[in-house]
Motif scaffolding. Structure first.
Motif, PDB file in Angstrom:
ATOM      1  N   PHE A 191       0.852  -1.192   0.000  1.00 51.04           N
ATOM      2  CA  PHE A 191       0.000   0.000   0.000  1.00 51.04           C
ATOM      3  C   PHE A 191       0.894   1.251   0.000  1.00 51.04           C
ATOM      4  N   GLU A 192       1.907   1.239  -0.814  1.00 56.55           N
ATOM      5  CA  GLU A 192       2.906   2.311  -0.854  1.00 56.55           C
ATOM      6  C   GLU A 192       2.246   3.675  -1.005  1.00 56.55           C
ATOM      7  N   GLY A 193       2.698   4.648  -0.192  1.00 51.79           N
ATOM      8  CA  GLY A 193       2.143   5.991  -0.255  1.00 51.79           C
ATOM      9  C   GLY A 193       0.986   6.215   0.695  1.00 51.79           C
ATOM     10  N   ASP A 194       0.422   5.130   1.238  1.00 52.18           N
ATOM     11  CA  ASP A 194      -0.663   5.251   2.218  1.00 52.18           C
ATOM     12  C   ASP A 194      -0.046   5.275   3.618  1.00 52.18           C
ATOM     13  N   ALA A 195      -0.873   5.481   4.625  1.00 52.64           N
ATOM     14  CA  ALA A 195      -0.385   5.522   5.999  1.00 52.64           C
ATOM     15  C   ALA A 195      -1.489   5.033   6.924  1.00 52.64           C
ATOM     16  N   VAL A 196      -1.099   4.558   8.097  1.00 54.46           N
ATOM     17  CA  VAL A 196      -2.074   4.092   9.088  1.00 54.46           C
ATOM     18  C   VAL A 196      -2.758   5.296   9.722  1.00 54.46           C
ATOM     19  N   ARG A 197      -4.092   5.293   9.712  1.00 54.03           N
ATOM     20  CA  ARG A 197      -4.873   6.376  10.319  1.00 54.03           C
ATOM     21  C   ARG A 197      -5.322   6.024  11.727  1.00 54.03           C
ATOM     22  N   SER A 198      -5.705   4.751  11.944  1.00 51.69           N
ATOM     23  CA  SER A 198      -6.184   4.360  13.268  1.00 51.69           C
ATOM     24  C   SER A 198      -5.952   2.882  13.503  1.00 51.69           C
ATOM     25  N   VAL A 199      -5.988   2.500  14.780  1.00 46.65           N
ATOM     26  CA  VAL A 199      -5.704   1.133  15.206  1.00 46.65           C
ATOM     27  C   VAL A 199      -6.766   0.691  16.200  1.00 46.65           C
ATOM     28  N   SER A 200      -7.335  -0.492  15.976  1.00 49.80           N
ATOM     29  CA  SER A 200      -8.275  -1.100  16.931  1.00 49.80           C
ATOM     30  C   SER A 200      -7.841  -2.539  17.175  1.00 49.80           C
ATOM     31  N   THR A 201      -7.738  -2.932  18.444  1.00 55.01           N
ATOM     32  CA  THR A 201      -7.210  -4.264  18.774  1.00 55.01           C
ATOM     33  C   THR A 201      -8.100  -4.982  19.771  1.00 55.01           C
ATOM     34  N   PHE A 202      -8.282  -6.280  19.540  1.00 55.10           N
ATOM     35  CA  PHE A 202      -9.083  -7.134  20.411  1.00 55.10           C
ATOM     36  C   PHE A 202      -8.256  -8.366  20.781  1.00 55.10           C
ATOM     37  N   GLY A 203      -8.354  -8.774  22.039  1.00 52.96           N
ATOM     38  CA  GLY A 203      -7.634  -9.952  22.498  1.00 52.96           C
ATOM     39  C   GLY A 203      -8.580 -11.091  22.806  1.00 52.96           C
ATOM     40  N   SER A 204      -8.046 -12.319  22.735  1.00 53.11           N
ATOM     41  CA  SER A 204      -8.872 -13.515  22.936  1.00 53.11           C
ATOM     42  C   SER A 204      -8.981 -13.917  24.403  1.00 53.11           C
ATOM     43  N   CYS A 222      -6.140  -2.095  11.217  1.00 59.09           N
ATOM     44  CA  CYS A 222      -5.556  -0.788  10.894  1.00 59.09           C
ATOM     45  C   CYS A 222      -6.356  -0.173   9.755  1.00 59.09           C
ATOM     46  N   ARG A 223      -6.937   0.977  10.012  1.00 61.50           N
ATOM     47  CA  ARG A 223      -7.597   1.718   8.935  1.00 61.50           C
ATOM     48  C   ARG A 223      -6.580   2.701   8.372  1.00 61.50           C
ATOM     49  N   LEU A 224      -6.412   2.669   7.068  1.00 64.28           N
ATOM     50  CA  LEU A 224      -5.438   3.533   6.416  1.00 64.28           C
ATOM     51  C   LEU A 224      -6.049   4.890   6.105  1.00 64.28           C
ATOM     52  N   GLU A 225      -5.201   5.847   5.792  1.00 62.54           N
ATOM     53  CA  GLU A 225      -5.686   7.186   5.443  1.00 62.54           C
ATOM     54  C   GLU A 225      -6.645   7.141   4.269  1.00 62.54           C
ATOM     55  N   SER A 226      -6.452   6.189   3.371  1.00 64.24           N
ATOM     56  CA  SER A 226      -7.314   6.033   2.199  1.00 64.24           C
ATOM     57  C   SER A 226      -8.654   5.392   2.535  1.00 64.24           C
TER      58      SER A 226
END
Length: 374
Positions: A191-204, A222-226
């Motif tokens: 995904f060259e040129g994109d960037a991580v916008r947000s992170v959501s994590t869940f554990g088992s 990870c939701r990217l800027e795009s």
């Protein structure tokens, strides 16, 4: 002029061959706490200088340092090397705290020296092939990717005498996706040129090894800027075979890595079959012409450097950044963003999967933006 290199940590010896292959570079020093290991490996690789104290090595006339020590030492040792006027090739992750990432970024900018993070999964041959196919548009517009790092390391949480190792704290003692870069790095290259916008994590939860704070499995989105999505699974505690898995979905096709038991790297592209109902996978090996030429021409010795030759080509790119002034393949801004996924995922996992906003790591980043938004 010979560029002299010092290696800190036994893992860094995987890069020895890469440096020795270039007549402009020479591994001159090796630093390791264990005296027996230090002397044995220095002799084995013909390294003339050996040190047990890292700061002593930095005071010598070296030009570049490989930091391959436990991850909680990466930032402090990298900054010390930069301040001593050395270029740095550093193992993953870049750091273990958000403040460390600000310090690291500012230190690299202030020093004017080359800093590169050595994320070897980006250099796996198959991941390089997919990167080339993405650039040529064979998958159309890529919009979803998966990365999984499945590696039971419960036995590494204790030293032979039974005492906790550093991993029991800085890896297995952390919540969230504590070690995301092997999974995330190749995907971010696709995904060259994109960037991580947000992170959501869940554990088992805690089932396989409840003595550790790390949950058995974590899933991170990870939701990217795009607006595109990346899904990561990190599992270092479940009893299972080791595997690194990747997938990519685009508007014109998809890729999946093997799951094991005779499976192979495979792709499907639009037009290969008469209809979607008749679609069948094709082996990725049909597209070996997308493997970069340096991989195809690599000698058996170069391939033996480690991780299917990845450790050799990492050094090649580090050398290029030093000698030609090119941008490091994984520069400090990539390193900080990919590492920050781990640090934000910890907060997310402890707050029911709360979406955490990624800071925008970039040159001259103002202090007012060096924050974690809750």
């Amino acid at each position: 002029m010979t560029i002299k290199v010092g290696i800190a940590g036994r893992r860094g010896l995987n890069y020895w061959l890469g440096f020795q292959s270039d007549p402009r570079f020479r591994v001159e020093a090796f630093c390791e706490l264990d005296e027996a290991v230090l002397q044995e490996d220095a002799a084995k690789f013909g390294i003339p200088r050996s040190y047990r104290i890292y700061e002593d090595m930095l005071q010598s006339d070296l030009d570049a340092i490989v930091v391959a020590t436990p991850m909680q030492l990466h930032v402090s040792q990298t900054i010390a090397a930069l301040d001593a006027g050395k270029h740095v090739l550093c193992e993953v992750t870049a750091g273990v705290a958000m403040d460390e990432l600000w310090w690291l970024q500012e230190s690299v900018e202030r020093s004017g020296k080359v800093y590169m993070m050595s994320e070897n999964a980006c250099y796996f041959p198959e991941n390089q092939i997919i990167a080339g196919m993405v650039r040529d548009g064979l998958f159309g517009e890529a919009y979803f990717g998966e990365g999984e790092y499945l590696h039971d390391i419960r036995h590494l949480g204790r030293l032979p005498g039974g005492k906790p190792s550093w991993r029991s704290y800085w890896q297995l003692g952390k919540r969230g996706a504590f070690y995301p870069t092997h999974s995330l790095g190749p995907l971010m290259k696709w995904f060259e040129g994109d960037a991580v916008r947000s992170v959501s994590t869940f554990g088992s939860g805690w089932h396989a090894a409840p003595e550790y704070r790390q949950e058995d499995t974590t899933l991170t989105v990870c939701r990217l800027e795009s607006g595109k999505l990346i899904k990561l699974r990190i599992d270092c505690l479940s009893p299972r075979p080791k595997n690194a898995y990747y997938s990519l979905q685009g508007t014109k096709g998809c890729y999946e890595a093997p799951r094991g038991l005779g499976d192979t790297h495979k792709i499907w592209l639009e037009g290969m079959d008469a209809s979607a109902e008749q679609a069948n996978w094709r082996p990725l090996s049909d597209y070996m012409h997308y493997l970069p030429e340096r991989y195809r021409l690599a000698t058996e010795e170069q391939k033996s450097a480690g991780h299917w030759g990845s450790d050799f080509f990492i050094v090649h790119d580090f050398i290029q950044a030093i000698t030609a002034g090119t941008k490091p393949e994984i520069d400090v801004y990539d390193a900080c963003e990919w590492t920050a996924v781990a640090l934000l995922s910890e907060l997310s996992a402890m707050n029911g999967g709360k979406e955490m906003t990624m800071p925008k790591f970039r040159k001259g980043m103002p202090r007012a933006e060096q924050i974690i938004r809750i």
